[in-house]
Design a protein around this motif. Structure first.
Motif, mmCIF file in Angstrom:
data_model
loop_
_atom_site.group_PDB
_atom_site.id
_atom_site.type_symbol
_atom_site.label_atom_id
_atom_site.label_comp_id
_atom_site.label_asym_id
_atom_site.label_seq_id
_atom_site.Cartn_x
_atom_site.Cartn_y
_atom_site.Cartn_z
ATOM 1 N N CYS A 45 0.836 -1.203 0.000
ATOM 2 C CA CYS A 45 0.000 0.000 0.000
ATOM 3 C C CYS A 45 0.871 1.253 0.000
ATOM 4 O O CYS A 45 0.662 2.170 -0.795
ATOM 5 N N CYS A 48 2.475 1.821 -3.273
ATOM 6 C CA CYS A 48 1.509 2.277 -4.265
ATOM 7 C C CYS A 48 1.268 3.776 -4.144
ATOM 8 O O CYS A 48 1.209 4.495 -5.135
ATOM 9 N N ALA A 57 -4.128 7.750 -6.663
ATOM 10 C CA ALA A 57 -4.026 6.752 -5.595
ATOM 11 C C ALA A 57 -5.387 6.163 -5.266
ATOM 12 O O ALA A 57 -5.504 4.977 -4.966
ATOM 13 N N CYS A 61 -4.763 2.413 -5.970
ATOM 14 C CA CYS A 61 -4.296 1.748 -4.750
ATOM 15 C C CYS A 61 -5.418 1.143 -3.907
ATOM 16 O O CYS A 61 -5.155 0.619 -2.827
ATOM 17 N N ASP A 64 -4.795 -2.452 -2.904
ATOM 18 C CA ASP A 64 -3.627 -2.609 -2.034
ATOM 19 C C ASP A 64 -3.876 -2.070 -0.633
ATOM 20 O O ASP A 64 -3.240 -2.521 0.312
#
Length: 70
Positions: A45, A48, A57, A61, A64
């Motif tokens: 995470c 990312c 993001a 993300c 993640d």
């Protein structure tokens, strides 16, 4: 754990200024210490988030980071 701090702070900065960063950091750190698999998720995470804008993001993300922040 600095990754937890970064992830929780980034979530607050990008998505919810009232988000409890301290509580997020504590629960993230506890979980990462107790579970090596969760610790790996924290690393993924944070990696990312590193070079992405908030908007990027959010979409890039989510998978993640969904177990760490809402």
């Amino acid at each position: 754990m600095t990754d937890c701090q970064d992830i929780c702070s980034r979530y607050a900065d990008c998505y919810d200024s009232t988000y409890d960063v301290g509580d997020c950091r504590s629960s993230c750190t506890r979980a990462a210490k107790d579970d090596p698999d969760f610790d790996q998720l924290v690393d993924e995470c944070e990696n990312c988030f590193d070079d992405r804008s908030c908007t990027s993001a959010e979409f890039g993300c989510a998978s993640d980071c969904s177990t760490i922040v809402p």
